[in-house]
Design an enzyme around this catalytic site. Structure first.
Site, PDB file in Angstrom:
ATOM      1  CD  GLU A 135      -1.764   2.087  -1.188  1.00 52.14           C
ATOM      2  OE1 GLU A 135      -2.873   1.993  -1.712  1.00 52.14           O
ATOM      3  OE2 GLU A 135      -1.358   1.300  -0.295  1.00 52.14           O
TER       4      GLU A 135
ATOM      5  CE  LYS B  64      -5.276  -0.857  -3.286  1.00 53.34           C
ATOM      6  NZ  LYS B  64      -5.129  -0.204  -1.959  1.00 53.34           N
TER       7      LYS B  64
ATOM      8  CB  CYS C  30      -1.871  -1.625  -1.262  1.00 49.54           C
ATOM      9  SG  CYS C  30      -1.990  -1.873   0.532  1.00 49.54           S
TER      10      CYS C  30
END
Length: 281
Positions: free
Chosen positions: A42, A114, A154
């Site tokens: 990331e 995301k 994440c």
């Protein structure tokens, strides 16, 4: 299907051009060692600082992204699949945390924004991604030369529903570029990887940037990139310093594990279902 996967836990510098060049070098080294799938972390193209992310944002749709252009060239040159970590993407006046998957022809096969933004308020420590990023609007599962891959970034790993959805849609592997910090990383990073893998009987690959203790940042990285198997076993891992983790994936193991312990057949859909969190029902 058997193949090698490489997780490039790279040390990120404040200079984007240097990061792009360095990532290209790590990809080349991984490909030369036989990796058919390479995963970046990331925010590999710039430091993970809410103060400067907008300065590094790139327009992927306009095909003017230097980071994605490099990944496209590298994927085509080495004839590999690349899960391109994530970069800050500017689109429609918004900023997204975005991962592109590129095939051996250099083309973008999928783009994941995301979905779950990391906001926390701990004693002495607070962090709000939602003040900077906009939310992605859908899951991403992509057919590649190395199987069907689900993508999360994440904090997406914290929500088991997403991984369950990927399993139901036939994923063999879920890749999570991530940058857990020091407080949540030690407690949760490996736990989440192993949980998502063992619950869904698939492979999980999680790739973090390396930790740089010399950088004055508002976000210190935990590191510890890993490849996890369908029984929650750690196949390959590393510490917090820069490293390229190479492991072997064998999809035949998935069938064996699922036959030995047929969780899908044992689920009791007649007595439980996913909760509607908005209504509490």
């Amino acid at each position: 299907m058997q193949f090698k996967i490489a997780l490039c836990q790279m040390l990120v510098s404040p200079i984007k051009e240097n990061n792009i060049s360095h990532a290209r070098s790590l990809i080349r080294g991984a490909a030369e060692k036989g990796s058919k799938l390479v995963v970046l972390p990331e925010m590999w193209c710039c430091p993970y600082s809410m103060k400067t992310l907008r300065d590094h944002a790139e327009d992927i749709e306009a095909k003017s992204s230097p980071s994605i252009s490099m990944l496209s060239e590298a994927a085509a040159y080495h004839k590999i699949t690349i899960v391109g970590g994530s970069i800050p993407e500017k689109s429609g006046g918004k900023l997204f945390n975005t991962c592109c998957v590129l095939g051996p022809d250099g083309e973008i096969k999928a783009k994941h924004r995301k979905l779950h933004l990391f906001d926390m308020d701990l004693p002495g420590e607070s962090f709000r991604e939602s003040d900077t990023f906009a939310y992605g609007d859908g899951p991403t599962i992509v057919d590649t030369e190395v199987g069907k891959i689900g993508i999360g970034i994440c904090h997406d790993i914290r929500f088991p529903e997403l991984s369950i959805l990927y399993r139901l849609r036939g994923a063999h592997l879920i890749c999570f570029p991530g940058a857990f910090n020091m407080s949540t990383g030690e407690l949760l990073w490996e736990l989440m990887q192993r949980s998502r893998a063992v619950d869904n009987q698939l492979f999980v690959a999680a790739c973090s940037p390396a930790r740089d203790p010399d950088v004055n940042s508002d976000y210190m990285i935990w590191g510890h990139s890993s490849l996890v198997g369908p029984f929650g076993e750690i196949i390959a891992t590393t510490g917090h310093e820069e490293d390229v983790v190479i492991g072997e994936i064998d999809y035949s193991i998935l069938q064996t594990r699922r036959e030995n312990l047929p969780l899908e057949k044992q689920k009791r859909g007649d007595i439980y279902q996913l909760i509607d969190h908005s209504s509490g029902k």
